[in-house]
Enzyme design. Structure first.
Site, PDB file in Angstrom:
ATOM      1  N   LYS A 165       6.222  -2.618   5.918  1.00 34.83           N
ATOM      2  CA  LYS A 165       5.256  -1.675   5.428  1.00 34.83           C
ATOM      3  C   LYS A 165       4.907  -2.156   4.146  1.00 34.83           C
ATOM      4  CE  LYS A 165       5.013   1.988   2.845  1.00 34.83           C
ATOM      5  NZ  LYS A 165       3.425   1.928   2.232  1.00 34.83           N
TER       6      LYS A 165
ATOM      7  N   GLU B  98      15.387  -3.327  -5.176  1.00 29.27           N
ATOM      8  CA  GLU B  98      14.711  -4.053  -6.349  1.00 29.27           C
ATOM      9  C   GLU B  98      13.856  -3.135  -6.998  1.00 29.27           C
ATOM     10  OE1 GLU B  98      12.427  -5.433  -8.947  1.00 29.27           O
ATOM     11  OE2 GLU B  98      11.900  -6.835  -7.210  1.00 29.27           O
TER      12      GLU B  98
END
Length: 478
Positions: A184, A258
């Site tokens: 996505k 992250e």
């Protein structure tokens, strides 16, 4: 901005990229409409011009894409590594062949200067596919035991600051290790991911191996929560990362996160000032400061503060802000109105708390989302601008007297993604770097990336590593 040089306009041609009026979701090798028929518009941050209408994925679309990826996994994972490598090499070469087109597209949709997309983003995108193509038939020798196996379907959610590069960071190792992908992209920058879908078809990638689902946060949440997703990879805000961690807790899904950062750029009194200034500028004003590992906190040894700040202000006065498609532009547009509002609010809070704000003389374009490069001095560790991730072209300056004080201030943050050290002494670099709680530490440079080098953070900057041999582990059952 004011400059001793006069630059004639040098715009890159928009004609090299053909943007269609509308795009569907890419599921099982085909572009399709969203199940609920919803669409959204993606705009150019520099002009607020509508670039295209995009199908908006929902939960039903995520389920369809995961099923396609799950079905494709059986044959894809069974291919010899050398055969998978051929597809990755082919993708890498097509990216190189279409790099000018993709650079213009990324600049239009993201707002960053063309010289960054052209000279930094696209070469790194191709390099990641080349690098992981080389690993595809060597997984037995990656250090994770004999015959490591792929996990299955990788659900990946990427941010808007490096749309195509973050895609490469995630898709390349996933495919090399035999996994299939449902990705996505961010809602403000979906175009380069959709062009990548076309590259997958051009490369002859089997249907269902890569699926691209533009949409909003609900689509990303559905990807993360889907029971048939075996691996979750996310790059984005710490708040969303924490929510993802809660969602996958108690499941067997492997996760890499992250997240945010508040990187310290430490300049000692023996550092080469001019070189350090260039590194400081690159550390915080690259991509308008919209970088998770940006050097947004400048720690300067007290004895050279005045000299360095004078030099830094002179350098900032030569930066050119404006049309991102102009090859002379240094500072492009902020990615969205929402992000511009956040930057503005935090900067105003910094002023209200007593920090001293400075920006070079700068004329902002009338349309689009723009923010002048900004410097804060008289900053303490208690100031909001020294603590919160602003994610914009804003630098906070603090001072220190000793290496121990520099380390203490650098580590005084909930984040731990990046840091920089500027000094002539190699022994000092090693001694200080060893004490910094940061996933990557640059010495006498900043924001340098390579596909062979792992990247990731500590503390609220996330966990897991992407890039290098280390980036394979998250996609393997070891």
């Amino acid at each position: 901005m004011a400059s001793v040089f006069e630059y004639a306009p040098a715009p890159e041609s928009r004609a090299v990229v053909d943007i269609a009026p509308s795009y569907g979701l890419f599921i099982d090798g085909e572009f399709v409409e969203a199940a609920e028929g919803k669409v959204f518009k993606t705009v150019s941050p520099a002009t607020e011009e509508v670039l295209a209408e995009i199908a908006q994925a929902g939960e039903a679309d995520v389920d369809r894409a995961v099923k396609a990826a799950h079905k494709a996994f059986e044959k894809w994972s069974a291919l010899p590594g050398a055969e998978r490598a051929k597809y990755l090499f082919r993708i890498a070469r097509i990216i190189q062949e279409r790099s000018r087109e993709l650079a213009v597209l990324e600049t239009l949709d993201n707002g960053k200067p063309i010289k960054e997309t052209r000279d930094a983003d696209l070469p790194l995108v191709a390099a990641h596919f080349f690098y992981y193509a080389g690993w595809a038939d060597k997984l037995d020798h990656a250090g994770y035991g004999a015959n490591p196996r792929p996990l299955g379907v990788a659900g990946q959610v990427i941010p808007w600051n490096f749309p195509l590069l973050m895609l490469a960071w995630k898709i390349a190792p996933a495919l090399a290790t035999g996994n299939t992908v449902v990705l996505k992209p961010a809602e403000t920058t979906p175009l380069s991911a959709l062009f990548f879908a076309d590259i997958c078809r051009q490369a002859g990638l089997p249907k269902g191996v890569v699926n691209i689902l533009p949409g909003y946060g609900d689509a990303g949440a559905a990807v993360v929560a889907h029971p048939d997703v075996n691996k979750v990879a996310f790059t984005g805000s710490t708040a969303v990362g924490k929510e993802i961690a809660r969602t996958v807790a108690g499941t067997r899904k492997k996760v890499t996160l992250e997240l945010g950062g508040k990187g310290a750029n430490i300049v000692f009194d023996d550092a080469p000032i001019d070189q350090a200034v260039e590194g400081i500028v690159n550390g915080i004003f690259f991509n308008q400061g919209q970088v998770c590992c940006a050097g947004s906190r400048l720690l300067v040894q007290e004895s050279i503060q005045d000299e360095l700040l004078d030099s830094l202000k002179r350098r900032l006065s030569t930066l050119r802000l404006g049309d991102p498609l102009d090859k002379n532009t240094d500072i492009g547009a902020i990615n969205s109105e929402e992000q511009l509002t956040r930057i503005t609010s935090l900067v105003e809070q910094g002023e209200a708390e007593g920090a001293e704000r400075w920006s070079p003389a700068c004329e902002l374009p009338e349309s689009g989302y723009w923010f002048a490069p900004t410097l804060f001095t008289n900053v303490t560790q208690a100031h909001t601008v020294a603590r919160d991730e602003i994610f914009g072209p804003v630098l906070s300056v603090l001072t220190f007297r000793t290496p121990d004080e520099a380390v203490a201030k650098a580590n005084n943050t909930p984040y731990g993604l990046s840091a920089g050290i500027w000094t002539e002494k190699g022994s000092r670099i090693l001694a200080v770097a060893n004490k910094l709680r940061a996933g990557v530490v640059w010495s006498n440079t900043f924001n340098k990336f390579d596909p062979t080098s792992p990247f990731g953070g500590y503390k609220e900057s996330g966990f897991g590593r992407e890039g290098g041999r280390h980036g394979l582990e998250a996609y393997l059952d070891v």
